[in-house]
Scaffold this active site. Structure first.
Site, mmCIF file in Angstrom:
data_model
loop_
_atom_site.group_PDB
_atom_site.id
_atom_site.type_symbol
_atom_site.label_atom_id
_atom_site.label_comp_id
_atom_site.label_asym_id
_atom_site.label_seq_id
_atom_site.Cartn_x
_atom_site.Cartn_y
_atom_site.Cartn_z
ATOM 1 N N GLU A 1 0.838 -1.190 0.000
ATOM 2 C CA GLU A 1 0.000 0.000 0.000
ATOM 3 C C GLU A 1 0.878 1.246 0.000
ATOM 4 O OE1 GLU A 1 -1.959 1.177 3.707
ATOM 5 O OE2 GLU A 1 -1.443 -0.801 4.491
ATOM 6 N N CYS B 1 -3.420 -3.162 4.373
ATOM 7 C CA CYS B 1 -2.510 -4.192 4.899
ATOM 8 C C CYS B 1 -2.902 -5.606 4.486
ATOM 9 C CB CYS B 1 -2.436 -4.096 6.424
ATOM 10 S SG CYS B 1 -1.980 -2.459 6.998
ATOM 11 N N HIS C 1 -2.645 -9.788 12.264
ATOM 12 C CA HIS C 1 -2.058 -8.572 11.700
ATOM 13 C C HIS C 1 -1.707 -7.637 12.862
ATOM 14 C CE1 HIS C 1 -1.268 -4.974 9.567
ATOM 15 N NE2 HIS C 1 -2.354 -4.352 10.005
HETATM 16 N N1 COA Z 1 1.303 3.103 30.756
HETATM 17 C C1 COA Z 1 0.754 1.981 30.223
HETATM 18 N N2 COA Z 1 -0.235 2.029 29.272
HETATM 19 C C2 COA Z 1 -0.642 3.246 28.867
HETATM 20 C C3 COA Z 1 -0.092 4.447 29.389
HETATM 21 C C4 COA Z 1 0.931 4.349 30.381
HETATM 22 N N3 COA Z 1 1.516 5.420 30.902
HETATM 23 N N4 COA Z 1 -0.718 5.478 28.781
HETATM 24 C C5 COA Z 1 -1.623 4.953 27.916
HETATM 25 N N5 COA Z 1 -1.574 3.610 27.971
HETATM 26 C C6 COA Z 1 -2.336 2.661 27.193
HETATM 27 C C7 COA Z 1 -3.800 3.014 27.006
HETATM 28 O O1 COA Z 1 -4.573 2.596 28.110
HETATM 29 C C8 COA Z 1 -4.141 2.249 25.747
HETATM 30 O O2 COA Z 1 -4.325 0.881 26.034
HETATM 31 P P1 COA Z 1 -5.700 0.149 25.646
HETATM 32 O O3 COA Z 1 -5.861 0.317 24.161
HETATM 33 O O4 COA Z 1 -5.482 -1.256 26.048
HETATM 34 O O5 COA Z 1 -6.771 0.848 26.403
HETATM 35 C C9 COA Z 1 -2.861 2.347 24.936
HETATM 36 O O6 COA Z 1 -1.827 2.694 25.849
HETATM 37 C C10 COA Z 1 -2.894 3.394 23.836
HETATM 38 O O7 COA Z 1 -3.287 4.602 24.406
HETATM 39 P P2 COA Z 1 -4.277 5.595 23.648
HETATM 40 O O8 COA Z 1 -4.522 6.758 24.497
HETATM 41 O O9 COA Z 1 -5.453 4.832 23.112
HETATM 42 O O10 COA Z 1 -3.304 5.992 22.426
HETATM 43 P P3 COA Z 1 -3.536 7.000 21.269
HETATM 44 O O11 COA Z 1 -4.839 7.684 21.366
HETATM 45 O O12 COA Z 1 -2.323 7.838 21.231
HETATM 46 O O13 COA Z 1 -3.587 6.090 19.930
HETATM 47 C C11 COA Z 1 -3.662 4.324 18.378
HETATM 48 C C12 COA Z 1 -3.363 4.704 19.826
HETATM 49 C C13 COA Z 1 -3.371 2.851 18.159
HETATM 50 C C14 COA Z 1 -5.107 4.606 18.016
HETATM 51 C C15 COA Z 1 -2.714 5.166 17.441
HETATM 52 O O14 COA Z 1 -1.382 4.786 17.672
HETATM 53 C C16 COA Z 1 -3.010 5.059 15.971
HETATM 54 O O15 COA Z 1 -3.852 5.792 15.442
HETATM 55 N N6 COA Z 1 -2.303 4.150 15.254
HETATM 56 C C17 COA Z 1 -2.460 4.007 13.817
HETATM 57 C C18 COA Z 1 -3.706 3.237 13.434
HETATM 58 C C19 COA Z 1 -3.692 1.799 13.846
HETATM 59 O O16 COA Z 1 -2.653 1.245 14.085
HETATM 60 N N7 COA Z 1 -4.875 1.168 13.919
HETATM 61 C C20 COA Z 1 -5.009 -0.215 14.302
HETATM 62 C C21 COA Z 1 -6.010 -0.998 13.559
HETATM 63 S S1 COA Z 1 -5.571 -1.163 11.869
#
Ligand code: COA
Length: 417
Positions: A84, A116, A250
């Site tokens: 992609e 993906c 994945h």
């Molecule tokens: N210690 C331990 N864990 C922590 C933490 C800390 N200090 N702070 C946050 N976390 C955890 C959160 O609880 C969360 O866990 P959970 O999902 O089990 O609840 C995790 O870390 C991620 O935190 P979050 O606030 O949701 O992160 P974010 O809003 O910055 O974004 C994604 C996370 C994955 C949405 C982001 O990285 C993203 O957009 N990625 C690209 C898209 C993607 O990969 N999508 C997946 C499906 S294809």
């Protein structure tokens, strides 16, 4: 026993030269490191410079596959690249690879794009091409190759990475014999992650993408389970996923595999009961699910944790990890694989690991490739991130590797070590 004598005979990989320890990114962005290490399950993130584009990574992996498998290139009748992050809206990555590596002009050569999921679509199409008899004794090469790039300071930034896995697909499936015809697909039209033509970085609704992935893994695993039961690969008396030796999902980030596995188990339990789990059942499943994740899924996360997201290749780095971690004892055992591509399309399928799989995968020399990588600090990472897409670093390719070296007369040019 597997359901076919078609599947992956050998594989090889390509990795960028540099990586960023994930704590360095946390320091750079002022984020609590545990959010990235525990919250996302990340450890290291491959950082490609523009010289390591999807063509260079794919061609490097194919070149290594030819070298380590001893395959006569004349036997290749199909080359399919799942990606992609292609480099041209018309000319496929596969055509560049064919030319760079010197594959036959008589081969069927094409890319598959579906976020993906493209690598899996290519692998299953190539396997079915062989099983149908259309291959007429020839073999296929399938490559999953991607550069996963998100914007600086976005939520997706810690989930970048890059790499390629090239797979030789044939009637000698020494790594994985596929259960052809036993898969569950699930697709819906969603905007969870997309990249309009001309944009270098995707647009992503991250939390929604997690929900879309979970809906897809529930739907796809139901389809796989129904077919696996009908074909006698699993018995109806026990949860189907628990009857698999290992599962690879994945992995856009490692923690996603945990969410996926727990969701598959819960879906199975609730489908069997015909109702949602009650509080006691949920508490019991919390403990059982965590133990099953450690045993069945954690071995698939070795390479994804060291490389980061590789879009189409992420599942195949997961499979490679399973074989590496499982060693000879995993030979003869059935594993499950789940592929998800935003947009979205997904598929769960299974296969039986070959008796010599770990020996065959060891030829890919992955430990040496990992050891040869150079760590970056935050400043070095920012320098590479700031390079334009057409501005590769001025350096020679690593041994056995290809590099994009710039555009001459409107055409992309590549150098080989
Ligand atoms: N210690 C331990 N864990 C922590 C933490 C800390 N200090 N702070 C946050 N976390 C955890 C959160 O609880 C969360 O866990 P959970 O999902 O089990 O609840 C995790 O870390 C991620 O935190 P979050 O606030 O949701 O992160 P974010 O809003 O910055 O974004 C994604 C996370 C994955 C949405 C982001 O990285 C993203 O957009 N990625 C690209 C898209 C993607 O990969 N999508 C997946 C499906 S294809």
């Amino acid at each position: 026993m597997s359901l076919s004598d078609v599947g992956i005979e050998a594989l090889a990989v390509a990795l960028p030269r540099r990586y960023l320890p994930i704590e360095a990114l946390a320091r750079l962005r002022g984020v609590e490191p545990a959010k990235l290490t525990v919250g996302l399950g990340a450890r290291e993130m491959a950082v490609p410079d523009p010289g390591e584009d999807s063509v260079a990574l794919a061609a490097t992996a194919v070149q290594r596959l030819l070298a380590t498998s001893g395959l006569d290139p004349a036997r290749v009748g199909l080359l399919a690249v799942g990606t992609e992050s292609g480099v041209d809206s018309a000319k496929p990555v596969a055509s560049f690879v064919q030319g760079l590596v010197g594959l036959p002009r008589e081969a069927r050569v094409f890319d598959v794009q579906h976020a993906c999921y493209g690598g899996t679509a290519a692998l299953l199409a190539a396997s079915e091409w062989i099983a149908s008899g259309a291959a007429d004794g020839r073999v296929a090469i399938v490559v999953a190759a991607d550069v996963a790039r998100y914007g600086a300071r976005t939520a997706g930034e810690p989930t970048q990475g890059a790499g390629a896995v090239a797979m030789l697909v044939s009637e000698r499936p020494e790594v994985l014999a596929l259960d052809l015809g036993v898969s569950g697909a699930f697709a819906t039209d969603v905007h969870d992650f997309w990249r309009p033509v001309g944009r270098r970085e995707p647009l992503v609704d991250g939390h929604y993408s997690i929900q879309c992935y979970l809906d897809a893994v529930a739907g796809a695993s139901r389809g796989w389970r129904a077919r696996a039961e009908r074909r006698g690969l699993v018995t109806k008396g026990a949860p189907a996923s628990a009857q698999l030796a290992r599962l690879a999902y994945h992995v856009p980030f490692c923690k996603m595999a945990r969410k996926a596995h727990l969701h598959v188990r819960r879906t199975e339990l609730e489908d069997r009961l015909g109702r949602p789990l009650d509080a006691d059942e949920l508490a019991a499943e919390d403990a059982a699910g965590a133990a099953s994740f450690e045993r069945q899924v954690v071995p698939s996360l070795e390479l994804p944790a060291r490389i980061g997201n590789t879009y189409t290749a992420a599942l195949y780095f997961g499979l490679t990890s399973l074989v590496r971690q499982g060693g000879p004892a995993l030979g003869g055992q059935r594993v499950g694989l789940f592929s998800y591509g935003s947009g979205c399309a997904s598929e769960m399928y299974s296969g039986v690991v070959g008796a010599r799989a770990s020996e065959v995968v060891a030829r890919a020399g992955i430990d040496d490739l990992l050891a040869a990588r150079e760590p970056l600090d935050g400043e070095g990472y920012e320098r590479i991130l700031a390079l334009g897409a057409g501005e590769p670093l001025d350096e020679a390719p690593a041994p056995g590797a290809f590099r994009f070296r710039g555009v001459v007369d409107d055409k992309r040019t590549y150098a080989r070590a």
